[in-house]
Scaffold this motif. Sequence first.
Motif, mmCIF file in Angstrom:
data_model
loop_
_atom_site.group_PDB
_atom_site.id
_atom_site.type_symbol
_atom_site.label_atom_id
_atom_site.label_comp_id
_atom_site.label_asym_id
_atom_site.label_seq_id
_atom_site.Cartn_x
_atom_site.Cartn_y
_atom_site.Cartn_z
ATOM 1 N N GLU A 103 0.831 -1.207 0.000
ATOM 2 C CA GLU A 103 0.000 0.000 0.000
ATOM 3 C C GLU A 103 0.871 1.265 0.000
ATOM 4 N N ASP A 106 2.132 1.760 -3.486
ATOM 5 C CA ASP A 106 1.045 2.256 -4.341
ATOM 6 C C ASP A 106 0.743 3.735 -4.070
ATOM 7 N N SER A 107 1.053 4.192 -2.835
ATOM 8 C CA SER A 107 0.766 5.587 -2.468
ATOM 9 C C SER A 107 1.972 6.488 -2.733
ATOM 10 N N GLN A 211 -3.608 4.415 5.621
ATOM 11 C CA GLN A 211 -4.563 5.466 5.952
ATOM 12 C C GLN A 211 -4.739 5.590 7.468
#
Length: 220
Positions: A103, A106-107, A211
Amino acid sequence: MPEIKACLFDLDGVIVDTARYHYRAWKQLANDIGFDITEEDNERLKGVSRMRSLDIILEIGGVELDQKTKVKLAEMKNLRYVEDISLMDKTEILPGVEQFIQELKDSGIKVGLGSASKNSTMILEKINMLHYFDCIVDGNKIENAKPDPEVFLKGAAELNMSPENCAVFEDAIAGIEAARNAGMVCIGIGSETTLQNADLVISSFGGITWQIIKEKINNL
Ligand code: BG6
Ligand code: MG
């Protein structure tokens, strides 16, 4: 709170549970010398360099040895340890951490390794996670062991990042001190009681997303 643009990960105890292999090899070594160590003793070895771990073990056994013998014993222990870790595979990755790192990638967040281990590249290859890392700073590259901030400052430098834009993920008290000394936000993985000096603590990466961590960091 400055924006986090890079995450630095400790290896042992954060990405893989190698503590049991370290324990097995150290215990065998202590037994060879003529004493025993317990799982509780093993807690003192987490995050600590190989030679310092040997000193702690010899202290437990009340044994004093010259430097040359100590170097030989540390090599012996490492040979046994490497035998065990050479059998590792993807099934030994700790829950949730690979998804979390994916993640981050991907960010657009940079990912680095900051470990005391001299076996880190081999372990990352065995578990097929080497390709995630934009930099690897480990025991082969540093002079000063955690809690010295060197390992994380070098990681930030290799990623061209300022320390305040980096977050560290650590399971050991010495590692959390190192992150704090580097001026980085530190997320402890483990028990809140043990890791009370971390900026925040999670018990594992299970169910944890970037997040969630980003929000927690922004609320500090
Ligand atoms: C740390 C471990 O990551 O690496 C310690 O927590 C270990 O237990 C240290 O002693 C050094 O590892 P290695 O693989 O170089 O002997
Ligand atoms: Mg660790």
